[in-house]
Design an enzyme around this catalytic site. Structure first.
Site, PDB file in Angstrom:
ATOM      1  N   TYR A 185      32.795  94.246  31.149  1.00 22.58           N
ATOM      2  CA  TYR A 185      33.116  92.877  31.527  1.00 22.58           C
ATOM      3  C   TYR A 185      32.388  92.533  32.810  1.00 22.58           C
ATOM      4  CZ  TYR A 185      36.263  94.599  35.198  1.00 22.58           C
ATOM      5  OH  TYR A 185      36.765  95.204  36.314  1.00 22.58           O
ATOM      6  N   CYS A 186      32.309  91.241  33.091  1.00 28.14           N
ATOM      7  CA  CYS A 186      31.789  90.780  34.381  1.00 28.14           C
ATOM      8  C   CYS A 186      32.659  89.587  34.777  1.00 28.14           C
ATOM      9  CB  CYS A 186      30.304  90.435  34.282  1.00 28.14           C
ATOM     10  SG  CYS A 186      29.914  89.211  33.019  1.00 28.14           S
ATOM     11  N   ARG A 187      32.059  88.505  35.245  1.00 26.99           N
ATOM     12  CA  ARG A 187      32.885  87.348  35.606  1.00 26.99           C
ATOM     13  C   ARG A 187      33.186  86.506  34.371  1.00 26.99           C
ATOM     14  NH1 ARG A 187      31.297  82.454  36.178  1.00 26.99           N
ATOM     15  NH2 ARG A 187      32.591  80.909  37.213  1.00 26.99           N
TER      16      ARG A 187
END
Ligand SMILES: Cc1cc2nc3c(=O)[nH]c(=O)nc-3n(C[C@H](O)[C@H](O)[C@H](O)COP(=O)(O)OP(=O)(O)OC[C@H]3O[C@@H](n4cnc5c(N)ncnc54)[C@H](O)[C@@H]3O)c2cc1C
Length: 566
Positions: A511-513
């Site tokens: 995941y990231c933002r």
């Protein structure tokens, strides 16, 4: 040749039909009976008078019987209630509510557009208290009057559907303490559980006290007693407990009803009597996506059905292509729109549909524009065809436009491929060159073709609790400001140097933002021999929105070290 057409109900459906009939036929006599004080008022704006957004109640009334007579030669009789239909003699029986006089009028064709009533749950003590509904202009005038007479500060709104939420919002904006009580685990069932969390947080952030999985079990000693035992003052109670087709007159007249007690109509909105039509909230429509019939209590369908039946009376036939169900609302600073099928509908109606969905969070305009805001867009599609089934979009910007685009497409059986190729208007203040709907098409096709595997935000909690392996692809600074508990931080920029840290013998969730960097990380890993990597759709933003409300409500252990909502 039609000589006389009678219409029961003088608001959305009834009055639209009357006006269309006059445009088709200058000679026919048209009488509209409305038991309320007003014809043609704006039901949809009623809640906005409670906050003063619509300053006066007079503004809610869009026209008068005098204007209808002058402009359209329509005889609109307010405070006249149709109390029976003598179908054998093609006559209705009417009570003049001013004089009590009962009289009869004959018809060639009769149209019923009586709307809906609020179904009241059997709450002990409800009959003994003064409560309000929000159905017409008088209702909101009475609420305003009662608020000023009692000087009450606390209000209970029972029911978290569209009308309950809009009423709660507007009363809060007017400065009252608002308690919104909903018996289901979420408000606004037209939105899916994961999406509605955004709106629930906004309600709470704006000071509405939201009680879910709760119900008023009794009113006693001036208080409402909730299922949980909690008590609150019941000086002002608004019952917004849904909408039920008003079919009492039709039933009394022996017209056929559906299982849900709506007036039964055919594809031309004809009832079981060939001279009587029915439209609007009182009937069921055919939903072309679920292939089921159910009520669709919205203004747009009622008004379109009005034109449909007026045309039908005059031999101008229109195809009834069915309905997809599209609606929107504002909840303080957030806008929300939904079209077509949702997971709630698919699961709630047990539809035999195999589906998946994408959840993307692009900006609503070019990111460097000062007004740019996140949009939360969920698009549901059928597996394995990629046929689009529905969409929901929530955000502080113009989300309705995105849902409207998909709503328009849904009439024509679109697929993800069509979504990808849509050519939409673009300039930086309005959108991005690859608009959110295109973007959803890209991501959807990636899923459909098996290019990537994804995991939905609603499933992250279970994975975290079972010790799954998460990689956070953001920078160290972003990671330090809040991440999924137990995640390993490998920024995308460092991934190619640190690939040997990524396990191959277990599932890896990235995941990231908002899933752009983590998508690239997933691609890099897959192209380097990893085949057990999953993209967390929605990423940190999606997880934060999905988790926050239930964390606060239940006091459970958060799965993030800190939420990220921006
Ligand atoms: C507070 C509120 C907000 C809403 N917001 C939205 C929105 O944002 N978007 C949206 O799409 N829809 C909205 N709706 C729904 C929309 O207003 C309805 O779907 C639409 O008005 C239905 O039209 P109708 O003609 O079937 O019924 P109505 O417009 O309700 O008209 C029915 C009329 O028939 C009269 N009547 C009933 N029986 C008799 C009788 N026997 N004799 C004489 N008169 C009779 C009733 O008094 C009533 O005035 C809202 C509704 C409410 C109450």
């Amino acid at each position: 040749m039609l000589k006389k057409i009678l219409i029961v109900g003088g608001v959305a459906g009834g009055m639209s039909a009357a006006a269309r009939i006059r445009r088709l036929d200058e000679k026919v006599e048209i009488i509209v009976f409305e038991r309320g004080e007003h014809v043609s008022f704006s039901n949809c704006c009623l809640p906005y008078h409670l906050s003063g957004t619509v300053a006066t109640s007079e503004e809610l009334v869009l026209t008068t019987p005098q204007a209808l007579k002058a402009n359209y030669n329509i005889d609109a009789r307010v405070r006249h209630e149709v109390i029976d239909i003598d179908r054998a003699n093609s006559e209705v029986e009417v009570r003049d509510l001013n004089t009590g006089k009962i009289y009869r009028e004959a018809y060639d064709k009769l149209l019923l557009s009586p709307g809906a009533v609020v179904p009241l749950p059997p709450i002990k003590g409800l009959d003994d208290i003064r409560f309000f509904t929000v159905r017409n202009v008088q209702d909101v005038e009475m609420i305003q009057q009662h608020l000023s007479d009692t000087n009450a500060a606390d209000i209970i709104v029972v029911g978290g559907g569209f009308i309950g939420v809009e009423t709660a919002e507007n009363l809060k904006m007017a400065g009252y303490e608002v308690n919104l009580v909903e018996m289901l685990p979420q408000v606004l069932m037209t939105f899916d559980f994961d999406m509605v969390q955004i709106l629930q947080k906004e309600l709470v952030d704006q000071g509405v006290k939201l009680y879910l999985n709760e119900a008023v079990s009794a009113f006693e000693d001036g208080q409402a007693v909730l299922k949980s035992g909690k008590k609150m003052p019941a000086d002002v109670v608004i019952m917004a407990t849904g909408s039920k087709p008003d079919s009492a007159l039709a039933a009394k007249s022996g017209l056929e009803l559906t299982d849900r007690k709506a007036i039964k109509v055919d594809q031309n909105f004809l009832t079981s009597d060939p001279d009587i039509y029915a439209i609007g909230d009182a009937v069921e429509v055919f939903y072309s996506l679920s292939r089921q019939t159910a009520p669709l209590p919205l203004a747009g369908p009622a008004i379109k059905q009005a034109r449909f039946v007026a045309d039908h009376m005059y031999g101008r036939y229109t195809m009834n292509t069915g309905y997809i169900g599209s609606s929107c609302l504002k909840v303080f600073n957030y806008n929300a729109a939904v079209t077509g099928l949702t997971e709630n509908t698919i699961k709630g109606h047990n539809l035999p549909v195999a589906y998946d969905y994408v959840y993307v969070i692009p900006k609503d305009m070019v990111g460097i524009m000062p007004e740019a805001k996140n949009q939360y867009l969920k698009v549901i599609f059928e597996m394995p065809t990629g046929k689009i089934l529905g969409a929901q979009c929530i955000g502080r910007g113009d989300v309705v436009k995105r849902c409207d685009v998909i709503a328009a497409m849904l009439k024509f059986g679109p697929t993800l491929e069509d979504l990808k190729d849509l050519e939409l208007c673009y300039a930086p203040p309005f959108s991005i060159a690859r608009d959110s709907v295109n973007f959803a098409g890209y991501v959807g096709l990636n899923i459909l073709h098996g290019d990537i595997k994804q995991i939905h935000v609603a499933d992250i909690r279970g994975l975290v609790e079972s010790g799954a392996y998460f990689i956070d692809s953001r920078t160290k600074e972003e990671f330090d400001s809040g991440h999924i508990k137990g995640a390993v931080n490998i920024p995308l920029q460092e991934l190619r140097q640190r690939m040997d840290e990524v396990p191959k013998d277990r599932a890896v969730y990235l995941y990231c933002r908002s899933s752009t960097r983590s998508y690239n990380a997933v691609c890099a890993l897959q192209n380097s021999g990893w085949n057990n990597v999953f993209l967390v759709s929605g990423s940190m933003l999606g997880v934060s929105w999905c988790e926050w409300f239930e964390d606060q409500r239940t006091g459970r252990e958060p799965i993030v070290t800190k939420y990220n909502f921006n």
